[in-house]
Scaffold this motif. Structure first.
Motif, PDB file in Angstrom:
ATOM      1  N   ASN B  45       1.144   0.139 -13.909  1.00 55.04           N
ATOM      2  CA  ASN B  45      -0.217   0.740 -13.992  1.00 55.04           C
ATOM      3  C   ASN B  45      -0.733   0.873 -12.632  1.00 55.04           C
ATOM      4  O   ASN B  45      -2.012   1.177 -12.489  1.00 55.04           O
ATOM      5  CB  ASN B  45      -0.946   0.062 -14.989  1.00 55.04           C
ATOM      6  N   GLY B  46       0.048   0.533 -11.673  1.00 50.52           N
ATOM      7  CA  GLY B  46      -0.580   0.526 -10.106  1.00 50.52           C
ATOM      8  C   GLY B  46      -1.516  -0.717  -9.651  1.00 50.52           C
ATOM      9  O   GLY B  46      -2.159  -0.737  -9.059  1.00 50.52           O
ATOM     10  N   VAL B  47      -1.382  -1.651 -10.551  1.00 49.38           N
ATOM     11  CA  VAL B  47      -2.618  -2.949 -10.679  1.00 49.38           C
ATOM     12  C   VAL B  47      -1.574  -4.015  -9.825  1.00 49.38           C
ATOM     13  O   VAL B  47      -0.489  -4.134 -10.119  1.00 49.38           O
ATOM     14  CB  VAL B  47      -2.893  -3.362 -11.887  1.00 49.38           C
ATOM     15  N   PHE B  48      -2.206  -4.541  -8.803  1.00 45.32           N
ATOM     16  CA  PHE B  48      -1.473  -5.675  -8.204  1.00 45.32           C
ATOM     17  C   PHE B  48      -2.763  -6.889  -8.174  1.00 45.32           C
ATOM     18  O   PHE B  48      -4.004  -6.518  -8.413  1.00 45.32           O
ATOM     19  CB  PHE B  48      -1.316  -5.418  -6.604  1.00 45.32           C
ATOM     20  N   SER B  49      -2.280  -8.044  -7.941  1.00 44.91           N
ATOM     21  CA  SER B  49      -3.223  -9.172  -7.696  1.00 44.91           C
ATOM     22  C   SER B  49      -2.453 -10.047  -6.629  1.00 44.91           C
ATOM     23  O   SER B  49      -1.266 -10.238  -6.676  1.00 44.91           O
ATOM     24  CB  SER B  49      -3.430  -9.970  -8.808  1.00 44.91           C
ATOM     25  N   ILE B  50      -3.305 -10.420  -5.944  1.00 45.35           N
ATOM     26  CA  ILE B  50      -2.814 -11.139  -4.618  1.00 45.35           C
ATOM     27  C   ILE B  50      -3.911 -12.553  -4.151  1.00 45.35           C
ATOM     28  O   ILE B  50      -5.335 -11.941  -4.455  1.00 45.35           O
ATOM     29  CB  ILE B  50      -2.391 -10.417  -3.234  1.00 45.35           C
ATOM     30  N   GLN B  51      -3.680 -13.406  -3.541  1.00 47.91           N
ATOM     31  CA  GLN B  51      -4.694 -14.451  -3.025  1.00 47.91           C
ATOM     32  C   GLN B  51      -4.986 -13.990  -1.467  1.00 47.91           C
ATOM     33  O   GLN B  51      -4.063 -13.829  -0.826  1.00 47.91           O
ATOM     34  CB  GLN B  51      -4.231 -15.601  -3.209  1.00 47.91           C
TER      35      GLN B  51
END
Lengths: 508, 1033
Positions: B45-51
């Motif tokens: 869905n084009g979603v990312f997560s990163i710290q």
């Protein structure tokens, strides 16, 4: 470590492939035979000989034959066909628009030199073959005599030709030059004379079509006649014709019934001396016209869009292409001759009687060639029936040599009165069809040759030989000192040392 | 200095969404925190997560899109919209045995990407290249659905017969021949790379001289499951019909032609063919009989792809069904495709997988697509308009030819199809002709694919082994009924024919590569070995004559005829084997100074031991001045690379065993009275054991640049010289051999300049993209065998007029060669006055209205030596332009291509069909009252050779520009499509070949073939209108 072992194993496999690569490049030619490994046995020599004979009856992919081209050029026929531009190479012969780019010169030149090449290859290769000596001598004799036959046509048709007696290596292929016609004739005479002793006197039926001594004498006689060497010509014909009609050493006899000459089953009959042979079983199709053994003349000369209306009375012609319709002039001459019916297919009268219909195509006269018109009853069982008629053609037959001997004797100054050979043989031809004897004069011989040999490919050459072509063929556009020969094909002049004949705008 | 910051700052969870500019989510985007190794990628869905820390810089990148850097805001929510990258120099291009960053490529390579081909109506991959890349000359072979195009990369390199100028096609590493490339499904293509210069090609060594076209098919991507459907449906019609004479006009012209050739005085009879021309009216329009204005066409493509970090897959299904616009019942094509591409990576050091395509096609071909010898189109041009399509007149039916057995009847009414009286030969009523071929078809099954294994035992050392294969089965079935179409077109034995063939080609390639960076030095080397085997064909066929079946659908081999009626035959081809070693080394310093070197050694089974192996080296260098310190960053030249290369490639495309002489059978004769052939053999050709490789030496100089931020420019100049062109030259007939020896006969040179220009700009909500390219080509023969000024190999001829093309020193491949026209004779006086220097009338057979041929050699006759060069069939330049527009939910594509500077032979009317119909241009023929024309008089007997001599009158300019594709699409708004769970729903309208600008008077100026531009009545390309749907999940 495991991964390193894998890598090393793969590398080893790869290097294995590299080492063996030279061997892999030697691929099996599959059933294709290298020239260097052929010509090892008597049987292979024989196939080489057959290849030489093959060119005798050669027809082009465009339906051209020596016969239909020169018949189209003569005063006995028109090219005919559907329209003035259908089968254009024949039309060009008919109306004398032939030039160095036309199909006819190229076809005839190629036909002859291909025969010469195949003979030369065999003559070269056969030396190294271990085989029965007398058979080898016979093959050599046949190859040389056939080469002479090809050269005889080439020199008559083109005059200025190269004389090639061994296969030419690629390195020298553009250096070939023409020789004087006299040199060609000399070689022809040598080849024919040398061939005689190794040839059989007669040929058993199974081998019929191959050369015997009689055929070579007949060709040699014709070669002399063409050079106006009247005495030697008469002497050769005498050997062929025998001491009296029917008494030939070679068994030659006129058939009692003229019409039987044109029964296609009647191959290699006692009147046949040199015959071009065809069959119905080679399965020729539209895609390989000329490369197989069916005779295309059967369909060519048939009337176009032929339809029987009263089936019981209509001949069973196959609807053909209306090639070589017979001129009105010839028809008027032969109309009341006993040979008329076996010679002329009179569609004009059949149509007027309401028995048949057909298309009045180009230069239609209503008169077609009967001698080898294709018939439903003679059609092939396999392949395109139009292309697989099995009727043979006479290159030289006994009536022809009878008449040529009479002519040679007359020209040589020999006595020609009643009881002389000239008189006897000329009138033997007439007597066979029930005609009364006539005196031996040039006019009578010329008339007899014309009526006897209609559509057999002799007329145009006779007219040229008699130097009558410029007058007799003027109506078609024949120009003296030009149209006696054909131009050398343009492609032969490109990048070579071959020169065009003077008659055709060249320097040779 | 970021490092301490990163250490000090407090990481927070950052989430975000990356989309395309139209809002579609972008999966697989790399999101990297600057100054660290921390990275993440977007999901389906084009979603990312990163710290990441607030204020940290995130670099967001995806190949093909412009990289963006964003600063992490407080709260950690980021939404990014990526734009397509206008400086697509960051792209990767496929080179032989690997890929290279486009910015580092030193060769001349043109690419077409999947994006450029999306929803395009392309049935064969050649069409994907036409007009979209520079340096290519592409012409459709004909408009028969499914037929191949002629493709030339930077001109002609060889004289030899068909196929020898075809490029090498490499699909996922498998070599596929030019004709066989048709199995590929357009939407499976990820990219097409055309290797144009020797530096790029040399890695394919001996077979690369004609150019190499590398096709990569789509692979699955890590991330979400992607499902796509694209399909369109439309109708096709001919873009142009010829203006032919109607019946009245035909009758009048026929009468005139007859009167000009015959007269009562010399011919005895004189009857005009048509007593009252005006009474015939319009007559039959044969073109409307053969053309279909409503031919259908549809394409459906469906694909599923996806993957994890351990494996990816791409699988697709495609179906194409296209009817021909000419004689549709016997001209149509359909093809089904399946593709399975997978990659597995069980561990970090090993991966393996396969790329496998299967296709099955069935086609009916009308047999004669660019030939003057019959066929429906040729018949439609020639048939007289008097003859009715169906003969219903009882008087006519009672007479010949309608009383002939086996004439063909209209199945609906039982009436016979009209049979032309005047027009015969191969021409026949097209509807009757269709009946004789109904149901006949050809078929093929193709399995082309490769399996590969790649291991990386030490980091950056890769070993790869790839086994490729092509397995094909193909054949045909046909039933030929009894028929009588014309006197020379009959069949008297009903027969059924079946042919089955098989091909199994394979290649095995093993490579080792290693790459290493030392500071700013980057080096890469690959060493490989390959073994290639092709032409492994075998076939069987059988024909049952006199079969009882009444039509094709009843026919099968269970109807046993008599044994004599069963004919069988078969064939075996000779293998072609190539064995190779190759290596490539690339090096760059700081992506600023670039170098590539290649050497390949090939051995080919087509040469004798004297010259079996050939070496093919190349080297190329590049310099990127914009990377230099002295080059200040500016908005004029953003990027510039200068490149130059030189290399040698080879060609072994000459028949097998051309270096030796073979003995052939079939030289048969008939002995005796048994009516059978005796088999004869004789040598087929001369031999040449010294035959060797054809070598092409090529220099290429070029530049790649990005200008004014929005423009990309690529320009190349090349000079390509082929030495020792392979050919089997015609030999003098007096040699008597059936064929000459193959030889290295000459040298030929191609030079040209190529430009590819791109422009991409976003203006408000409008996205604009323009790509244009233009290439010039000058082909010149520089040397032939000693003593030869020209050759006539591959020369074209037309019936009795002989060869009319010729390849000569100083001129291009097969230029037209014929008579120059000096005008039309206006009077007999002019004919009589037209004399040679010696006073001979040059054209004594001419009549007023005939062509006056120039007496170029100045002698006393007009003959073959008066001919001259009249122009080239090879275009001097080719060009193409694509315009893309996107505004909100709408998008628009216009694509056109064209050629110029070439001549076409207009051979639509056959010389020997004297009574055939004419184009309306004949109405402007010379007559005593219409004297200012260049069209000679009409005459049945063409004694002057107006038509039988090949003159300039047969040639026309071949320039054209064609609007190839026009497409308008609409993307359904996001909120609508979300309801059905789709990512994308697009509907579009499209037209192909909408509009062609040309002065050419035949059907179609685009004419492929061994020699381009020879029009014998080519099957024209269709104009089509289509509606399509594109859905993505």
């Amino acid at each position: 470590m495991k991964k390193n072992i894998l890598a090393i194993a793969a590398l080893l496999t790869a290097s294995q492939l590299i080492v063996s690569c030279q061997k892999q490049l030697d691929v099996n030619p599959r059933e294709r035979i290298l020239e260097t490994s052929y010509y090892q046995s008597q049987q292979q020599a024989f196939t080489g000989l057959v290849a030489v004979y093959d060119q005798l009856g050669n027809q082009s992919s465009g339906y051209l034959t020596k016969l239909n081209l020169f018949s189209s050029a003569s005063d006995d026929h028109f090219a005919g066909a559907d329209s003035p531009s259908d089968l254009g190479d024949m039309q060009a012969m008919n109306n004398y628009t032939v030039n160095s780019l036309s199909g006819a010169p190229s076809y005839l030149w190629s036909k002859g030199f291909t025969g010469v090449y195949r003979a030369n290859v065999l003559l070269k290769k056969i030396e190294g073959i271990t085989m029965d000596a007398s058979t080898k001598a016979r093959y050599i004799a046949e190859a040389r005599a056939l080469r002479a036959i090809f050269y005889f046509d080439l020199v008559r048709i083109f005059k200025n030709i190269p004389l090639i007696l061994v296969p030419i290596e690629p390195s020298g292929m553009f250096d070939v030059t023409q020789v004087a016609p006299a040199d060609v004739y000399k070689q022809i005479e040598t080849d024919l004379t040398d061939a005689l002793s190794a040839l059989p006197v007669t040929i058993p039926t199974a081998d019929a079509g191959r050369l015997n001594q009689g055929a070579v004498h007949a060709v040699l006689g014709k070669v002399y006649l063409w050079q106006e060497k009247w005495g030697p010509a008469a002497a050769e014909f005498a050997l062929v014709n025998g001491t009296a009609p029917g008494a030939s050493t070679y068994g030659y006899k006129l058939l009692p019934n003229f019409a039987d000459l044109w029964n296609w089953k009647n191959k290699f009959n006692s009147e046949s001396i040199l015959e071009l042979s065809y069959n119905t079983t080679s399965n020729m199709g539209w895609g390989n016209v000329g490369s197989r053994e069916g005779n295309v003349m059967g369909i060519l000369v048939g009337p176009r869009n032929y339809v029987p209306v009263i089936a019981s009375q209509a001949p069973d012609y196959v609807s053909g292409w209306s090639v070589m319709p017979i001129t009105k002039e010839l028809f008027d001459l032969i109309h009341y001759d006993p040979r008329n019916k076996p010679t002329v297919a009179n569609l004009d009268s059949l149509e007027k009687a309401g028995i048949v219909t057909y298309k009045h195509a180009n230069d239609n006269t209503g008169y077609f060639v009967e001698k080898y018109a294709g018939r439903v009853s003679t059609k092939a069982a396999v392949g395109q029936l139009e292309l697989n008629f099995g009727q043979n053609m006479y290159e030289i037959r006994l009536a022809d040599t009878y008449l040529m001997e009479a002519e040679a004797l007359l020209k040589s100054g020999a006595a020609v009165g009643a009881g002389t050979r000239a008189y006897i043989f000329l009138n033997a031809v007439r007597a066979r069809v029930g005609l009364n004897p006539v005196a031996v004069t040039m006019d009578n011989i010329m008339k007899e040759r014309r009526l006897e040999l209609v559509a057999e490919g002799q007329r145009w050459f006779d007219l040229v030989r008699w130097k009558l072509a410029p007058t007799k063929l003027a109506f078609k556009g024949f120009q003296a000192n030009k149209n006696e020969t054909l131009p050398i094909p343009q492609a032969e002049l490109n990048n070579t040392k071959i020169l065009q004949s003077k008659e055709w705008g060249g320097t040779k | 200095m970021a490092l301490p910051l990163a250490l000090l700052a407090q990481d927070i969870p950052v989430t975000g969404k990356v989309t395309e500019q139209n809002g579609a989510p972008l999966p697989g985007v790399t999101v990297k925190l600057d100054g660290t190794t921390k990275a993440a990628s977007t999901d389906a869905n084009g979603v990312f997560s990163i710290q990441a820390p607030v204020g940290g810089k995130l670099t967001i990148s995806l190949i093909g899109m412009a990289t963006q850097t964003v600063t992490v805001p407080a709260g950690g929510r980021i939404n990014v919209s990526l734009a397509a990258d206008s400086k697509d120099l960051t792209e990767v291009v496929v080179v032989g045995y690997g890929t290279q960053k486009k910015a580092l490529v030193t060769g001349s390579i043109s690419s077409v990407k999947a994006k450029d081909l999306e929803s395009m109506p392309i049935n064969r991959v050649e069409q994907a290249l036409q007009g979209r890349t520079s340096g290519l000359t592409i012409a459709s072979g004909n408009g028969q659905p499914g037929s191949a195009s002629t493709v030339r990369v930077r001109g002609f390199t060889s004289f030899a017969s068909s196929g020898n100028n075809d490029p090498l096609w490499v699909v996922d590493g498998v070599i596929v021949d030019n004709g066989g490339i048709g199995y590929l499904n357009q939407s499976d293509i990820e990219s097409i790379e055309v290797l144009k210069d020797a530096a790029s090609q040399a890695i394919y060594g001996a077979r690369a001289a004609n150019g190499v076209i590398i096709i990569s098919t789509k692979k699955g991507k890590e991330g979400r499951l992607s499902i796509n459907y694209n399909g369109f449906y439309g109708i096709q019609s001919p873009a142009k019909k010829l203006k032919l004479l109607n019946a009245s006009e035909y009758a009048a012209i026929r009468n005139e032609a007859y009167s000009n050739s015959y007269n009562a005085a010399t011919d005895g009879t004189f009857t005009l063919p048509y007593a009252n021309p005006s009474s015939y009216g319009e007559g039959t329009d044969w073109q409307s009989v053969v053309f279909n204005d409503d031919a259908r066409r549809q394409t459906h493509e469906f694909s599923v792809s996806g993957g994890t970090n351990k494996s990816t897959f791409y699988t697709s299904f495609g179906y194409i069904d296209q009817e021909g616009i000419v004689a549709t019942p016997i001209s149509n094509f359909n093809r089904a495709n399946i593709r399975i591409n997978s990659t597995f990576k069980p561990a970090k050091w090993i991966s393996f997988g396969e790329n496998l395509g299967y296709s099955h096609s069935v086609n009916s071909s009308l047999g004669n697509t660019n030939s003057e010898f019959g066929g429906p189109l040729s018949s439609a041009i020639h048939l007289d308009p008097m003859t009715p399509v169906i003969q219903t007149d009882p008087t006519a039916i009672g007479k010949s030819p309608y009383t002939i057995a086996n004439i063909i009847r209209d199945p609906a009414t039982g009436f016979p199809y009209g049979i032309s009286g005047p027009v015969g030969q191969e021409m026949s009523n097209p509807l009757a002709y269709i009946q004789t071929r109904l149901g006949n078809y050809g078929w093929d099954h193709n399995i082309v694919g490769n399996a590969f294994l790649e291991i990386e035992p030490i980091q950056n050392l890769k070993f790869r082994s790839s086994l490729g294969t092509k397995l094909a089965f193909y054949g045909s079935e046909s039933y030929t009924p009894l028929f009588w179409l014309s006197p020379s077109n009959t069949n008297t034995k009903a027969n059924f024919y079946r042919e089955m063939n098989m091909t199994l080609n394979y290649n095995w390639e093993n490579t080792i590569s290693y790459s290493k960076s030392f500071g700013k030095h980057h080096a890469y080397a690959i060493f490989g070995q390959g073994y290639y085997m092709d032409n492994n064909n075998r076939g069987l066929n059988v024909r049952f004559n006199n079969i009882i079946a009444q039509d094709f659908y009843q026919s099968n081999l269970n109807y046993k005829p008599a044994t004599a009626d069963i004919q069988g035959d078969g064939s075996d081809a000779t293998l072609h084997v190539v064995n190779s070693l190759f290596t490539r080394v690339t090096y760059d310093y700081d992506e600023k100074y670039l170098f590539t070197g290649i050497i390949r050694r090939d051995g080919s089974s087509r040469f004798g031991t004297n010259n079996r192996f050939g070496y093919f080296p190349s080297a190329s260098i590049g310099w990127v001045p914009t990377k230099e310190a002295f080059w200040k960053e500016n908005n004029i030249v953003n990027f510039l690379k200068l490149r130059g290369s030189y290399g040698i490639t080879g060609n072994d495309a000459i028949g097998d065993f051309s270096y030796v002489s073979l003995v052939n059978s079939g030289r048969n004769y008939t002995f005796g009275t048994t009516d059978v052939s005796t088999i004869g053999w004789s040598p087929a050709a001369l031999s040449n054991p010294d035959l060797k490789w054809e070598e092409t030496h090529q220099t290429d100089i070029g530049l790649d640049a990005t200008l004014f931020n929005d423009f990309t420019l690529s320009a190349s100049y090349f000079k390509k010289k082929t030495i020792g062109v392979l050919q089997t030259p015609p030999i003098p007939l007096y040699l008597g051999a059936a064929g000459g020896a193959a030889e290295n006969v000459g040298d030929m040179q191609n030079t040209g300049i190529e430009f590819e220009l791109g422009y991409r700009k976003k203006i408000g909500e409008l996205n604009l993209g323009i790509n244009a390219n233009i290439s010039t080509l000058k082909n010149k023969v520089t040397k032939l065998l000693p003593g030869r000024e020209f050759i006539e190999d591959n020369a074209q001829s037309f019936q009795g007029m002989g060869n009319f093309t010729r390849t000569a020193i100083g001129r291009s491949f097969n230029e037209f060669y014929g008579y120059e026209v000096a005008g039309i004779f206006q009077s007999q006086a002019e004919i009589n006055a037209y004399k040679g220097p010696g006073g001979t009338v040059l054209q004594p057979a001419a009549k007023p209205g005939d062509i006056k041929f120039a007496n170029l050699d100045g002698n006393e006759t007009i003959n073959g030596s008066d001919r001259t060069y009249l122009g080239s069939p090879l275009p001097k330049y080719t060009y193409g332009i694509t315009i893309n527009l996107a505004y909100k939910n709408f998008d628009f594509v216009a694509f056109g291509n064209g050629v110029g500077g070439n001549m076409i032979f207009q051979g639509l009317r056959r010389l020997d069909v004297t009574y055939g119909n004419w184009q309306q241009s004949i109405l402007d023929r010379w007559t005593p009252t219409n004297t200012s024309t260049d069209i000679p008089r009409v005459a049945d007997k063409d004694l002057n050779g107006n038509y039988t001599k090949f003159s300039k009158n047969y040639l026309e300019k071949g320039d054209y520009f064609r609007l190839k594709t026009l497409q308008v699409g609409y993307n359904l708004p996001g909120d609508v499509i979300k309801k059905i769970g789709a990512q994308k729903v697009r509907v579009y309208l499209m037209s192909e070949n909408l509009w062609t600008i040309t002065k050419y008077t035949g059907y179609d100026p685009e004419i492929g073939g061994t020699v381009l531009g020879i029009d014998r009545g080519i099957y024209p390309q269709a104009r089509s209108f289509m509606v399509g749907l594109n859905v993505g999940f």
